[in-house]
Write a protein that holds these residues in place. Structure first.
Motif, PDB file in Angstrom:
ATOM      1  N   PRO A   1       7.494   0.439  -4.669  1.00 23.81           N
ATOM      2  CA  PRO A   1       8.205   0.815  -5.902  1.00 23.81           C
ATOM      3  C   PRO A   1       8.255   2.342  -6.014  1.00 23.81           C
ATOM      4  O   PRO A   1       7.314   3.021  -5.586  1.00 23.81           O
ATOM      5  N   ILE A   2       9.338   2.860  -6.606  1.00 19.68           N
ATOM      6  CA  ILE A   2       9.503   4.319  -6.742  1.00 19.68           C
ATOM      7  C   ILE A   2       8.280   4.914  -7.457  1.00 19.68           C
ATOM      8  O   ILE A   2       7.772   5.964  -7.058  1.00 19.68           O
ATOM      9  N   SER A   3       7.786   4.225  -8.485  1.00 15.47           N
ATOM     10  CA  SER A   3       6.677   4.772  -9.285  1.00 15.47           C
ATOM     11  C   SER A   3       5.381   4.871  -8.477  1.00 15.47           C
ATOM     12  O   SER A   3       4.444   5.536  -8.886  1.00 15.47           O
ATOM     13  N   LEU A   4       5.309   4.193  -7.325  1.00 11.36           N
ATOM     14  CA  LEU A   4       4.103   4.249  -6.494  1.00 11.36           C
ATOM     15  C   LEU A   4       4.343   5.062  -5.212  1.00 11.36           C
ATOM     16  O   LEU A   4       3.622   4.911  -4.239  1.00 11.36           O
ATOM     17  N   GLY A   5       5.408   5.864  -5.209  1.00 10.69           N
ATOM     18  CA  GLY A   5       5.650   6.718  -4.035  1.00 10.69           C
ATOM     19  C   GLY A   5       6.790   6.233  -3.161  1.00 10.69           C
ATOM     20  O   GLY A   5       6.974   6.729  -2.047  1.00 10.69           O
ATOM     21  N   GLY A   6       7.554   5.253  -3.634  1.00  9.65           N
ATOM     22  CA  GLY A   6       8.721   4.793  -2.870  1.00  9.65           C
ATOM     23  C   GLY A   6       9.819   5.850  -2.877  1.00  9.65           C
ATOM     24  O   GLY A   6       9.779   6.786  -3.669  1.00  9.65           O
TER      25      GLY A   6
ATOM     26  N   PHE B   1      -6.098  -2.024  11.654  1.00  5.23           N
ATOM     27  CA  PHE B   1      -5.028  -2.146  12.660  1.00  5.23           C
ATOM     28  C   PHE B   1      -3.798  -1.346  12.232  1.00  5.23           C
ATOM     29  O   PHE B   1      -2.954  -1.007  13.046  1.00  5.23           O
ATOM     30  N   ILE B   2      -3.710  -1.084  10.897  1.00  7.80           N
ATOM     31  CA  ILE B   2      -2.579  -0.313  10.364  1.00  7.80           C
ATOM     32  C   ILE B   2      -3.104   1.034   9.859  1.00  7.80           C
ATOM     33  O   ILE B   2      -4.310   1.230   9.802  1.00  7.80           O
ATOM     34  N   GLY B   3      -2.215   1.942   9.473  1.00  2.90           N
ATOM     35  CA  GLY B   3      -2.642   3.237   8.939  1.00  2.90           C
ATOM     36  C   GLY B   3      -1.478   4.204   8.975  1.00  2.90           C
ATOM     37  O   GLY B   3      -0.566   4.038   9.792  1.00  2.90           O
TER      38      GLY B   3
ATOM     39  N   VAL C   1       7.947  10.494   5.272  1.00  3.88           N
ATOM     40  CA  VAL C   1       7.968  11.966   5.322  1.00  3.88           C
ATOM     41  C   VAL C   1       7.696  12.536   3.926  1.00  3.88           C
ATOM     42  O   VAL C   1       6.888  13.464   3.753  1.00  3.88           O
ATOM     43  N   GLN C   2       8.334  11.933   2.900  1.00  2.00           N
ATOM     44  CA  GLN C   2       8.136  12.423   1.529  1.00  2.00           C
ATOM     45  C   GLN C   2       6.683  12.207   1.088  1.00  2.00           C
ATOM     46  O   GLN C   2       6.074  13.073   0.461  1.00  2.00           O
ATOM     47  N   ASN C   3       6.100  11.039   1.415  1.00  4.02           N
ATOM     48  CA  ASN C   3       4.707  10.752   1.062  1.00  4.02           C
ATOM     49  C   ASN C   3       3.771  11.761   1.718  1.00  4.02           C
ATOM     50  O   ASN C   3       2.831  12.243   1.101  1.00  4.02           O
ATOM     51  N   LYS C   4       4.046  12.087   2.978  1.00  5.87           N
ATOM     52  CA  LYS C   4       3.155  13.002   3.702  1.00  5.87           C
ATOM     53  C   LYS C   4       3.244  14.419   3.142  1.00  5.87           C
ATOM     54  O   LYS C   4       2.279  15.163   3.190  1.00  5.87           O
ATOM     55  N   ASN C   5       4.439  14.770   2.632  1.00  7.38           N
ATOM     56  CA  ASN C   5       4.631  16.119   2.089  1.00  7.38           C
ATOM     57  C   ASN C   5       4.335  16.208   0.598  1.00  7.38           C
ATOM     58  O   ASN C   5       4.218  17.296   0.057  1.00  7.38           O
ATOM     59  N   GLY C   6       4.297  15.064  -0.085  1.00  4.22           N
ATOM     60  CA  GLY C   6       4.115  15.078  -1.538  1.00  4.22           C
ATOM     61  C   GLY C   6       5.292  15.729  -2.244  1.00  4.22           C
ATOM     62  O   GLY C   6       5.165  16.288  -3.334  1.00  4.22           O
ATOM     63  N   TYR C   7       6.463  15.670  -1.606  1.00  6.26           N
ATOM     64  CA  TYR C   7       7.657  16.307  -2.186  1.00  6.26           C
ATOM     65  C   TYR C   7       8.811  15.309  -2.068  1.00  6.26           C
ATOM     66  O   TYR C   7       9.067  14.777  -0.980  1.00  6.26           O
TER      67      TYR C   7
ATOM     68  N   ILE D   1      -9.795  -0.348   0.076  1.00 10.27           N
ATOM     69  CA  ILE D   1     -10.701  -0.511   1.226  1.00 10.27           C
ATOM     70  C   ILE D   1     -11.107   0.852   1.791  1.00 10.27           C
ATOM     71  O   ILE D   1     -12.271   1.112   2.069  1.00 10.27           O
ATOM     72  N   LYS D   2     -10.127   1.739   1.944  1.00 11.80           N
ATOM     73  CA  LYS D   2     -10.382   3.030   2.611  1.00 11.80           C
ATOM     74  C   LYS D   2     -10.894   4.098   1.646  1.00 11.80           C
ATOM     75  O   LYS D   2     -11.279   5.191   2.092  1.00 11.80           O
ATOM     76  N   ARG D   3     -10.831   3.829   0.336  1.00  9.26           N
ATOM     77  CA  ARG D   3     -11.264   4.789  -0.700  1.00  9.26           C
ATOM     78  C   ARG D   3     -10.540   6.137  -0.572  1.00  9.26           C
ATOM     79  O   ARG D   3     -11.149   7.212  -0.637  1.00  9.26           O
ATOM     80  N   VAL D   4      -9.219   6.059  -0.305  1.00  7.61           N
ATOM     81  CA  VAL D   4      -8.383   7.267  -0.285  1.00  7.61           C
ATOM     82  C   VAL D   4      -7.030   6.907  -0.879  1.00  7.61           C
ATOM     83  O   VAL D   4      -6.677   5.726  -0.924  1.00  7.61           O
ATOM     84  N   LYS D   5      -6.281   7.908  -1.304  1.00  9.31           N
ATOM     85  CA  LYS D   5      -4.879   7.682  -1.649  1.00  9.31           C
ATOM     86  C   LYS D   5      -4.097   7.763  -0.354  1.00  9.31           C
ATOM     87  O   LYS D   5      -4.224   8.747   0.391  1.00  9.31           O
ATOM     88  N   ALA D   6      -3.325   6.734  -0.049  1.00  9.49           N
ATOM     89  CA  ALA D   6      -2.620   6.725   1.242  1.00  9.49           C
ATOM     90  C   ALA D   6      -1.233   6.082   1.083  1.00  9.49           C
ATOM     91  O   ALA D   6      -0.957   5.046   1.675  1.00  9.49           O
ATOM     92  N   PRO D   7      -0.351   6.698   0.277  1.00 10.58           N
ATOM     93  CA  PRO D   7       0.953   6.067   0.071  1.00 10.58           C
ATOM     94  C   PRO D   7       1.743   5.899   1.372  1.00 10.58           C
ATOM     95  O   PRO D   7       2.557   4.984   1.482  1.00 10.58           O
TER      96      PRO D   7
END
Ligand code: NAD
Length: 427
Positions: free
Chosen positions: A175-180, A133-135, A361-367, A162-168
């Motif tokens: 948390p910042i260390s996990l992509g916050g 339901f989320i994504g 936006v930062q998670n999607k860009n990896g920057y 569950i999805k077997r992907v990295k999806a921050p």
């Protein structure tokens, strides 16, 4: 109250939309949540038993983009409340001009009765129930009352397992260390502070003459109190779920925060380094804090606290809504007749979702951006939203709430009308 909260919320949309001449197609679209999922969440408790909790997620509207909204852990969470909160998120994202629709989620639970491990199992159970339901491109949760960055980290981890992907980008407020994102922690309070700063410019306020009362000393309440105190405003009252404190001399916010971390309650302290002493004050209830004669009242806890029972006792000159829905729609007219200026929730607390958007936006860009960058971008968007709302209120002679809803509905309207309205198809 919570049974009526959704009908109250849609009634407000109808009233404001019709007064502002928004097309009936748009108003109708906003009367109906797109989808609400209710799920039973079985959780193994520390004593070996299994308890069954009820969780909800409402994706209210996604015409402007994937839906976005927090997850609340509270004993009063129910379907009506979640839908009302999701509607407000739809309006809020549109007020700030974010490419998002609105959503909300929650679990009916008293988290203070659960151990840390039980909370982790409950958080993961919620994501197992909601995983389809989320994504990252469909519906993106975030923290709300009694949820925090650690919980967001567990939820992201469960989704990725569950999805077997990295999806921050599936969840924000991590948390910042996990992509916050830097700056997400105080974004809601900072956004409200920016609204007050804009208002102060319009009104020519001198902060040292302005008294402030803050109900709720959590993420939103603490940070707005801290920023206002640092800017010279006088914070004369603060409360949390257990009650509050008042002093006409004003409090040192950081000392009270330190005390709350140690004792889990707000205590009237003044601290120098590690030495804290009690300062002169009066103990007040959560009812009394709302009725104080202050320049700015900031409800930063739960919805519906200003209602038919107490509206006539409200003396604050300005109310800045950090909580979602603290003033019920059926007293809007009374508040306006009392000449109280309200900076509505859909604008005042929009800093949180704005920096959540930056995180996504930062998670999607990896920057990843610097803190200065986040603060500057937040300030640009908040000042723009505040001033656009102010302009409509001035030009159309309406309240700031009506102006913010009008702005949001016109933006939503352009998107809805682009698909064709009754007028187009009946020509
Ligand atoms: P939080 O869990 O960090 O803090 C909630 C605070 O309210 C705590 O101090 C708690 O003791 C207090 N509280 C609870 N019940 C109370 C009561 N009956 N009377 C007085 N105080 C009470 O939550 P938060 O994230 O600060 O959220 C507070 C409000 O702000 C909610 O309405 C939430 O939807 C809204 N909000 C939060 C964010 C965010 O990013 N955190 C964003 C937008 C809106």
């Amino acid at each position: 109250m919570s049974e009526h909260i959704f009908s109250d919320a849609i009634e407000r949309v109808r009233r404001i939309g019709e007064n502002a001449g928004v097309s009936q197609d748009v108003i109708n679209a906003l009367m109906h949540p797109q989808a609400t999922l209710t799920a039973t969440l079985p959780v193994r408790m520390d004593d070996g038993s299994t308890r069954y909790f009820t969780g909800y997620r409402c994706r209210y509207n996604n015409i402007l983009g994937p839906s976005k909204g927090g997850i609340r852990f509270h004993w009063e969470v129910n379907r009506q409340e979640v839908q009302a909160l999701a509607l407000w998120m739809t309006i809020k994202c549109s007020v700030v001009g974010l490419p998002y629709g609105g959503a909300k989620g929650g679990i009916c639970v008293d988290p203070k009765q659960l151990s840390a491990m039980e909370i982790e199992r409950l958080s993961r159970a919620y994501v197992r129930a909601m995983a389809d339901f989320i994504g990252p491109d469909m519906d993106i949760p975030a923290p709300d009352v009694y949820t925090n960055e650690r919980i967001m980290g567990w939820m992201m981890n469960e989704y990725e397992t569950i999805k077997r992907v990295k999806a921050p980008a599936v969840i924000t407020g991590k948390p910042i260390s996990l992509g916050g994102s830097l700056g997400r922690d105080d974004a809601t309070g900072r956004g409200a502070y920016m609204c007050i700063r804009q208002l102060a410019l319009k009104k020519g306020w001198d902060p040292k003459n302005i008294t402030v009362a803050v109900q709720g000393f959590g993420n939103g309440g603490y940070h707005v109190a801290r920023l206002l105190h640092n800017a010279g405003y006088k914070i004369v009252a603060i409360s949390d779920s257990q009650g509050g404190i008042y002093s006409d001399k004003g409090f040192d916010v950081e000392s009270i925060y330190k005390g709350k971390q140690q004792t889990s309650r707000v205590t009237a302290l003044y601290c120098e380094h590690t030495v804290c002493e009690l300062v002169e004050h009066q103990a007040i209830t959560n009812k009394q804090i709302l009725e104080l004669d202050v320049d700015i009242l900031i409800p930063a806890a739960l919805e519906g606290v200003i209602n038919r029972n107490n509206v006539n006792q409200i003396k604050a000159k300005t109310i800045v809504e950090i909580a979602n829905g603290p003033i019920l729609g059926d007293v809007d007219q009374i508040i306006q007749a009392k000449n109280i200026l309200v900076i509505p929730d859909v604008l005042a607390n929009a800093g949180g979702v704005t920096v959540s958007y930056f995180e996504w936006v930062q998670n999607k860009n990896g920057y990843y951006w610097t803190l200065e960058d986040v603060h500057q971008r937040l300030e640009n968007l908040m000042n723009k939203a505040f001033n656009e709302t102010w302009e409509i209120a001035q030009k159309e002679g309406c309240s700031m709430r009506d102006a913010a809803y009008t702005l949001a509905m016109r933006r939503l309207g352009s998107a809805i009308e682009a698909h064709g309205t009754q007028k187009y198809f009946s020509q």
